[in-house]
Design a protein around this motif. Structure first.
Motif, PDB file in Angstrom:
ATOM      1  N   LYS A  54       0.843  -1.190   0.000  1.00  0.00           N
ATOM      2  CA  LYS A  54       0.000   0.000   0.000  1.00  0.00           C
ATOM      3  C   LYS A  54       0.879   1.241   0.000  1.00  0.00           C
ATOM      4  N   GLU A  56       0.520   5.508   0.200  1.00  0.00           N
ATOM      5  CA  GLU A  56      -0.352   6.648   0.470  1.00  0.00           C
ATOM      6  C   GLU A  56       0.467   7.919   0.342  1.00  0.00           C
ATOM      7  N   VAL A  68      -4.145  10.659  -1.509  1.00  0.00           N
ATOM      8  CA  VAL A  68      -4.324   9.596  -2.499  1.00  0.00           C
ATOM      9  C   VAL A  68      -3.722   8.325  -1.932  1.00  0.00           C
ATOM     10  N   GLU A  69      -4.373   7.191  -2.188  1.00  0.00           N
ATOM     11  CA  GLU A  69      -3.799   5.907  -1.791  1.00  0.00           C
ATOM     12  C   GLU A  69      -3.968   4.905  -2.917  1.00  0.00           C
ATOM     13  N   SER A  70      -3.075   3.915  -2.913  1.00  0.00           N
ATOM     14  CA  SER A  70      -3.084   2.893  -3.952  1.00  0.00           C
ATOM     15  C   SER A  70      -2.635   1.573  -3.343  1.00  0.00           C
ATOM     16  N   LEU A  82      -0.242   5.305  -7.718  1.00  0.00           N
ATOM     17  CA  LEU A  82      -0.389   6.442  -6.812  1.00  0.00           C
ATOM     18  C   LEU A  82      -0.009   7.748  -7.496  1.00  0.00           C
ATOM     19  N   LYS A  85      -2.643   8.816 -10.124  1.00  0.00           N
ATOM     20  CA  LYS A  85      -3.820   9.415  -9.498  1.00  0.00           C
ATOM     21  C   LYS A  85      -3.510  10.822  -8.986  1.00  0.00           C
TER      22      LYS A  85
END
Length: 118
Positions: A54, A56, A68-70, A82, A85
């Motif tokens: 993850k 962020e 934003v997180e991915s 990330l 976005k």
């Protein structure tokens, strides 16, 4: 610009740090009024086979804060998603800030002023 890169349950290696910094250059190229950037990289161990990587980011710029997180199975893929976005959101904010096409009412002629509903 203050840049903070931290890791939860993961060691942030110099290679990962450099990769994030290189990717953030793309965002800086589009919008250079960044104040503070905080990147958090983490690994969630759900099961042994299924590890979620993850990434962020919390970005403060003049007039707005963007979060934003991915999530992906590979940390580098999560960072790429990330940044994509984040870049879209920063460009959207930049367009809003730089959109000066709206004229004020006092500069419009009386024929152009929309009538208020009565």
């Amino acid at each position: 610009m203050n840049l903070t890169i931290s890791g939860h349950h993961i060691d942030v290696t110099p290679a990962i740090r450099e990769y994030v910094q290189n990717k953030l250059e793309r965002v800086r190229r589009h919008f250079d009024q960044l104040i503070d950037v905080s990147v958090i990289l983490s690994v969630d161990n759900l099961t042994e086979k299924e590890k979620r990587q993850k990434a962020e980011i919390n970005l403060r710029m003049s007039g707005k804060t963007v979060f934003v997180e991915s999530v992906a199975q590979d940390l580098y893929a999560a960072i790429d998603t990330l940044i994509d976005k984040l870049d879209r959101q920063v460009m959207k904010h930049k367009d809003k800030v730089q959109n000066h096409n709206h004229e004020t009412i006092k500069h419009l002629s009386e024929a152009e002023i929309p009538a208020s509903p009565a």
